[in-house]
Design a protein around this motif. Structure first.
Motif, mmCIF file in Angstrom:
data_model
loop_
_atom_site.group_PDB
_atom_site.id
_atom_site.type_symbol
_atom_site.label_atom_id
_atom_site.label_comp_id
_atom_site.label_asym_id
_atom_site.label_seq_id
_atom_site.Cartn_x
_atom_site.Cartn_y
_atom_site.Cartn_z
ATOM 1 N N PHE A 1 0.849 -1.187 0.000
ATOM 2 C CA PHE A 1 0.000 0.000 0.000
ATOM 3 C C PHE A 1 0.888 1.241 0.000
ATOM 4 O O PHE A 1 2.079 1.184 0.306
ATOM 5 N N SER A 2 0.267 2.368 -0.377
ATOM 6 C CA SER A 2 0.975 3.647 -0.373
ATOM 7 C C SER A 2 0.028 4.716 0.146
ATOM 8 O O SER A 2 -1.196 4.540 0.180
ATOM 9 N N PHE A 3 0.600 5.851 0.540
ATOM 10 C CA PHE A 3 -0.201 6.951 1.083
ATOM 11 C C PHE A 3 -0.541 7.948 -0.021
ATOM 12 O O PHE A 3 0.295 8.271 -0.877
ATOM 13 N N SER B 1 -10.306 -5.801 -1.786
ATOM 14 C CA SER B 1 -10.916 -5.110 -0.652
ATOM 15 C C SER B 1 -10.993 -5.995 0.582
ATOM 16 O O SER B 1 -11.089 -5.492 1.709
ATOM 17 N N SER B 2 -10.946 -7.316 0.424
ATOM 18 C CA SER B 2 -11.020 -8.213 1.575
ATOM 19 C C SER B 2 -9.673 -8.398 2.261
ATOM 20 O O SER B 2 -9.600 -8.981 3.343
ATOM 21 N N ALA B 3 -8.594 -7.924 1.634
ATOM 22 C CA ALA B 3 -7.266 -8.075 2.223
ATOM 23 C C ALA B 3 -7.139 -7.183 3.451
ATOM 24 O O ALA B 3 -7.674 -6.072 3.498
ATOM 25 N N GLU B 4 -6.419 -7.663 4.467
ATOM 26 C CA GLU B 4 -6.209 -6.911 5.690
ATOM 27 C C GLU B 4 -4.710 -6.754 5.946
ATOM 28 O O GLU B 4 -3.970 -7.736 5.944
ATOM 29 N N ILE B 5 -4.294 -5.505 6.161
ATOM 30 C CA ILE B 5 -2.905 -5.187 6.448
ATOM 31 C C ILE B 5 -2.866 -4.587 7.844
ATOM 32 O O ILE B 5 -3.424 -3.512 8.083
ATOM 33 N N SER B 6 -2.233 -5.276 8.783
ATOM 34 C CA SER B 6 -2.157 -4.811 10.166
ATOM 35 C C SER B 6 -0.883 -4.006 10.360
ATOM 36 O O SER B 6 0.206 -4.480 10.034
ATOM 37 N N CYS B 7 -1.024 -2.802 10.893
ATOM 38 C CA CYS B 7 0.130 -1.917 11.081
ATOM 39 C C CYS B 7 0.147 -1.357 12.498
ATOM 40 O O CYS B 7 -0.903 -1.118 13.097
ATOM 41 N N SER B 8 1.330 -1.178 13.006
ATOM 42 C CA SER B 8 1.523 -0.464 14.267
ATOM 43 C C SER B 8 2.415 0.737 13.991
ATOM 44 O O SER B 8 3.261 0.709 13.088
ATOM 45 N N TYR B 9 2.218 1.785 14.765
ATOM 46 C CA TYR B 9 2.964 3.016 14.548
ATOM 47 C C TYR B 9 2.930 3.844 15.825
ATOM 48 O O TYR B 9 2.152 3.558 16.759
ATOM 49 N N VAL B 10 3.770 4.840 15.857
ATOM 50 C CA VAL B 10 3.784 5.788 16.969
ATOM 51 C C VAL B 10 3.136 7.073 16.485
ATOM 52 O O VAL B 10 3.574 7.683 15.507
ATOM 53 N N ASN B 11 2.049 7.472 17.161
ATOM 54 C CA ASN B 11 1.364 8.714 16.811
ATOM 55 C C ASN B 11 2.304 9.878 17.093
ATOM 56 O O ASN B 11 2.706 10.095 18.245
ATOM 57 N N PRO B 12 2.676 10.665 16.063
ATOM 58 C CA PRO B 12 3.647 11.746 16.292
ATOM 59 C C PRO B 12 3.085 12.885 17.129
ATOM 60 O O PRO B 12 3.849 13.708 17.629
ATOM 61 N N THR C 1 -4.942 5.948 2.236
ATOM 62 C CA THR C 1 -4.028 4.981 1.627
ATOM 63 C C THR C 1 -4.694 4.330 0.426
ATOM 64 O O THR C 1 -5.920 4.293 0.310
ATOM 65 N N SER C 2 -3.852 3.804 -0.453
ATOM 66 C CA SER C 2 -4.334 3.082 -1.617
ATOM 67 C C SER C 2 -3.551 1.785 -1.725
ATOM 68 O O SER C 2 -2.339 1.745 -1.446
ATOM 69 N N SER C 3 -4.222 0.685 -2.114
ATOM 70 C CA SER C 3 -3.576 -0.619 -2.195
ATOM 71 C C SER C 3 -4.040 -1.363 -3.440
ATOM 72 O O SER C 3 -5.223 -1.291 -3.795
ATOM 73 N N PRO C 4 -3.140 -2.096 -4.098
ATOM 74 C CA PRO C 4 -3.557 -2.902 -5.252
ATOM 75 C C PRO C 4 -4.233 -4.213 -4.848
ATOM 76 O O PRO C 4 -4.722 -4.940 -5.700
ATOM 77 N N GLY D 1 -7.696 -3.590 1.412
ATOM 78 C CA GLY D 1 -7.291 -3.310 0.044
ATOM 79 C C GLY D 1 -8.048 -2.111 -0.502
ATOM 80 O O GLY D 1 -8.927 -1.539 0.145
ATOM 81 N N ASN D 2 -7.727 -1.713 -1.707
ATOM 82 C CA ASN D 2 -8.301 -0.515 -2.329
ATOM 83 C C ASN D 2 -7.908 0.711 -1.526
ATOM 84 O O ASN D 2 -6.759 1.090 -1.521
ATOM 85 N N GLU D 3 -8.851 1.326 -0.790
ATOM 86 C CA GLU D 3 -8.540 2.553 -0.049
ATOM 87 C C GLU D 3 -8.934 2.414 1.412
ATOM 88 O O GLU D 3 -9.931 1.771 1.742
ATOM 89 N N SER D 4 -8.123 3.031 2.280
ATOM 90 C CA SER D 4 -8.397 3.060 3.719
ATOM 91 C C SER D 4 -7.920 4.390 4.259
ATOM 92 O O SER D 4 -7.319 5.197 3.542
ATOM 93 N N THR D 5 -8.208 4.613 5.550
ATOM 94 C CA THR D 5 -7.828 5.866 6.191
ATOM 95 C C THR D 5 -7.184 5.567 7.545
ATOM 96 O O THR D 5 -7.666 4.729 8.302
ATOM 97 N N VAL D 6 -6.080 6.254 7.819
ATOM 98 C CA VAL D 6 -5.449 6.214 9.132
ATOM 99 C C VAL D 6 -5.823 7.501 9.848
ATOM 100 O O VAL D 6 -5.507 8.599 9.373
ATOM 101 N N LEU D 7 -6.521 7.385 10.974
ATOM 102 C CA LEU D 7 -6.980 8.540 11.734
ATOM 103 C C LEU D 7 -6.028 8.761 12.902
ATOM 104 O O LEU D 7 -5.862 7.886 13.761
#
Length: 834
Positions: free
Chosen positions: A574-576, A600-611, A594-597, A623-629
């Motif tokens: 995926f990319s932003f 839509s059923s694919a799941e990508i689990s991510c962890s991050y530090v909120n800046p 985000t956008s992903s090739p 997959g397709n498009e998602s949003t990180v809030l």
């Protein structure tokens, strides 16, 4: 922070090194790995020319200014490249580096890791020292075994059998030589005149070499050993009896000493006579007097003349001591500790009454103050031999206490200390293989190996037994850290070891994504093999794993020869799409699209530090498009960099993203709100005053969101608001039943959205504020209900009129019966005619 500094201060004192250690940071060195020196128990790590440096550094903090370097005493340094370890799970990050030590800047160097974490400068340091490869194998196996004595040939076989196994052709030839060289009649060595000591030594060496009791030489040896068993019947031990008594004047005490059930001597004691008796016994000692004696001391010595038993009897007239039965190996009536301990190490489970031999062996224990040792001629060697045969905590403590500061045992030259040191290591290793005493002893043997070896075959073989885990093939491999699509890997074996069935293997984490040839065949000394490692097409992101090199030794025992981490590289799934985000004080949240090739059923689990908060957070992207809030409670603006550590199927990877946050200041406010909410209290049109907070004119745009969309509407879509001005904004309300039905009983039913050309925006929640909220219901129409109600009212009115008329007629024509009027007595037939 104080705790960390205290820990640092203690470590500096304890290990005399400048290594800084922080609780949240770790340095793990996987290669080189000689003697467990990777831990901070040791001041330095030793390496060979053909090894490589591989280490993993982890920190729970977000580190910056990270730098790895090798620093020489001359201050020259070389910077190391490193990559991120994507197999690390948790907050923070790990980094690793693989470096070919053939390219080192100097022989003795310091690995320095410098970085910043939480505005604190930190560093790790470990020192490395170059060492030569042990030549013990060469010193032993370069001999012509056919010209060796039987005893030396057995020491030769220790090394050969350990490397190749007892079934190899070379081992079989040496084994046949030992059969040919022994005495044909008594099955012992040497053939000219049997020696129990040489025979037990050869049998012991066969045991070390890996032979068992089913083999001919060891089985015949058991018969020979049994012929040389000595027990109490023909071996006496010296004893002493000493009296301590306060004799009265002219008092005499008569005593009888009985040894092994035979009365030996009569004694008379008075204040002028000696009160000490010495003799020897094999079975029992009985001492009987005609009067009570204040104190009698009894001491029994072992065969070496050391006190084995010491008993005190107070206020007694007699005592009896029964000597413990024992058995040993020796000649005539002379026990030999070496022969006994070597025989018991091999045959303890096969000999009858093995406990009798243990009685003899423990009788050789000597108490020296608070220490217990075996004293049979060489206390360190003999104590080590007993520990190799059987565990004993007191003997282990003796060896630990006797170890020299440099790790050796004994005194004199290195060659004079090697036998004691080797046996101390072998014994302590059986007692506790992870002991630091064992590690220091092995290091002394390895690093003090003379140029020409340890002299005799015996010394070299014992030295080999003590450190054989360190004398192994050290292979040369092309170091790398990343594999993009394909990499060629060369493996060399410059040692004298011949390895069988060499294999390349990758760890489970990367196995589904790479292709390679696993089986590489045999790898003799000075030979090399090459393998291609290619990455498959189904890799998203970066996956970290290990490359392992395995093989088998001459005894077909598996070996793990090398382990090196590496990354396989693929594109992120995926990319932003968001690079600039505008926020307002009331709604400071940051949304990154985000956008992903992927589907839509694919799941990508991510962890991050909120800046904006510093909190560790998680998100699941589809997959397709998602949003990180991202919550931004202080409405911070500026440029930000984030790392998302993600997993998709078995792939783990990191996606870095940079974006800019623009904070839009408040350019207008709205009056007439309670708590920022507008309460709709009637079905009438209403207006809200909008007050300019800007220094210039702005254009306002109005819209409706939520359930009220289409039922509340602005009277105009845009309005110009001058600087320092206030304008009323009018809204119409649709009060139709459909509107009521849409509202239902909801509390918050929509938003009035006012947007400014400055970028500032307000979303005003609208709630219902009626005392009772009518709710439209489904069913019959209004007119149907009206006719039904009118019909029912007519029926009720008709009944009432008839009832009144009936009452009046009854009053005019009363008929009494028991004080009541009965309607069935009335003339209803003629009622309407009257």
């Amino acid at each position: 922070m104080f705790r960390k500094l205290s820990c640092l201060f203690s470590l500096v004192i304890l290990f005399s090194c400048f290594t800084l250690v922080f609780s949240d940071d770790t340095l793990e060195i996987s290669s080189p790995g000689y003697f467990g020196e990777q831990t901070n128990e040791f001041s330095s790590i030793h390496y060979l020319d053909n090894e490589f440096l591989s280490f993993n550094f982890c920190s729970l903090d977000n580190v910056t200014d990270l730098n790895f370097s090798l620093v020489c005493p001359s201050s020259y340094f070389e910077t190391l490249s490193f990559v991120k370890d994507f197999s690390y799970v948790g907050s923070g990050a790990c980094y690793y580096s693989n470096f070919d030590l053939r390219n080192r800047p100097c022989d003795d160097f310091t690995l320095k890791i410098e970085y910043s974490a939480n505005a604190i400068e930190k560093q790790f340091e470990r020192t490395f020292e170059r060492e030569k490869e042990s030549k013990l194998l060469n010193y032993v196996l370069s001999k012509d075994y056919s010209s060796l004595s039987s005893l030396d040939a057995s020491y030769y076989l220790i090394v050969l059998g350990d490397l190749e196994g007892v079934d190899s052709a070379d081992s079989s030839r040496v084994y046949e030589k030992l059969k040919e060289d022994r005495n044909n009649n008594d099955k012992c060595w040497p053939s000219s005149s049997c020696s129990i000591h040489e025979t037990s030594s050869i049998l012991s060496n066969l045991d070390f070499a890996g032979y068992d009791l089913t083999t001919r030489l060891l089985d015949d040896g058991k018969t020979y050993v049994e012929k040389n068993i000595i027990d109490n019947e023909n071996t006496e031990l010296d004893f002493t009896i000493e009296l301590d008594h306060d004799f009265d004047s002219d008092e005499e005490i008569e005593c009888v000493l009985t040894i092994d059930d035979d009365a030996e001597d009569d004694y008379t004691f008075d204040e002028d006579s000696s009160v000490k008796v010495t003799d020897s016994a094999a079975k029992s000692v009985e001492f009987e007097c005609n009067a009570s004696i204040d104190s009698i001391d009894f001491k029994l010595e072992n065969l070496e003349g050391n006190v084995q038993v010491e008993e005190t009897y107070d206020d007694v007239s007699s005592f009896t001591y029964t000597l413990e039965e024992f058995a040993c190996i020796g000649r005539g009536s002379t026990c030999d500790y070496d022969d006994t301990i070597q025989s018991m190490t091999i045959y303890s489970s096969a000999l009858d009454d093995a406990s009798l031999f243990d009685s003899y062996l423990t009788s050789m224990f000597d108490v020296d103050g608070e220490q217990i040792r075996v004293d049979a001629g060489d206390d360190i060697r003999d104590t080590g031999k007993y520990l190799y045969y059987k565990n004993d905590e007191d003997l282990a403590n003796f060896l630990k206490f006797e170890q020299n500061n440099d790790g050796s045992w004994g005194s004199g030259t290195s060659t004079q200390r090697i036998e004691k040191t080797a046996w101390a290591i072998l014994g302590l290793q059986e007692y506790s293989s992870s002991s630091e005493y064992v590690g220091d002893g092995k290091k002394w043997i390895y690093f003090n190996e003379p140029t020409g070896g340890w002299g005799s075959l015996k010394n070299n073989a014992l030295a080999y037994l003590a450190i054989k885990e360190q004398i192994k093939p050290y292979l040369i491999i092309d170091t790398f850290m990343d594999v993009g699509s394909e990499r060629e890997i060369t493996l060399q074996n410059p040692t004298i070891h011949n390895l069988k069935k060499v294999q390349f293997e990758v760890s489970e984490s990367v196995r589904p994504f790479v292709s390679y040839v696993q089986d590489l065949g045999d790898l003799d000394g000075e030979s090399s093999v090459t393998m291609n490692l290619s990455v498959n097409d189904n890799v998203y992101g970066t996956v970290t794993g290990d490359l392992l090199v395995k093989g088998y030794d001459g005894k077909n025992q598996p070996l793990e020869l090398l382990r090196m981490p590496f990354n396989i590289m693929g594109e992120a799934p995926f990319s932003f799409l968001t690079s600039v985000v505008k926020i307002i004080p009331e709604v400071p949240s940051v949304r990154l699209r985000t956008s992903s090739p992927l589907s839509s059923s694919a799941e990508i689990s991510c962890s991050y530090v909120n800046p904006f908060t510093g909190a560790q957070e998680q998100v699941v992207l589809s997959g397709n498009e998602s949003t990180v809030l991202l919550d931004n409670p202080q409405a911070l603006g500026g440029s930000f960099n984030m790392s998302f550590v993600c997993e998709y199927n078995a792939n783990r990877f990191t996606v870095d993203h940079s974006f800019e946050v623009i904070s839009i200041p408040e350019s207008f406010s709205v009056s007439g709100l309670e708590g920022g909410i507008y309460a709709l209290s009637s079905w009438e049109n209403f207006s809200l005053p909008v007050v300019s907070e800007a220094q210039e004119a702005q254009t306002l745009t109005f819209s409706i969101e939520g359930s009220m969309d289409g039922n509340i509407f602005p009277s105009e879509e845009t309005k110009i608001l001058a600087a320092d001005d206030t304008r009323d904004v009018f809204f119409g309300v649709d009060g139709s039943p459909e509107f009521l039905l849409a509202l239902g009983n909801e509390t918050n039913v929509g938003y009035l959205v006012i947007s400014s050309s400055t970028g500032y925006e307000k979303k005003i929640p609208v709630v219902l504020a009626f005392d009772s909220v009518p709710v439209a219901k489904s069913g019959l129409s209004f007119w149907v209900w009206f006719l039904i109600i009118l019909f029912c009212a007519g029926l009720i009115a008709l009944f009432v009129v008839r009832y009144i008329r009936l009452q009046k007629e009854q009053e005019a024509n009363p008929q009494e019966e028991e004080g009541g009027i009965y309607f069935d007595e009335m003339d209803f037939e003629n009622y309407g005619k009257k």
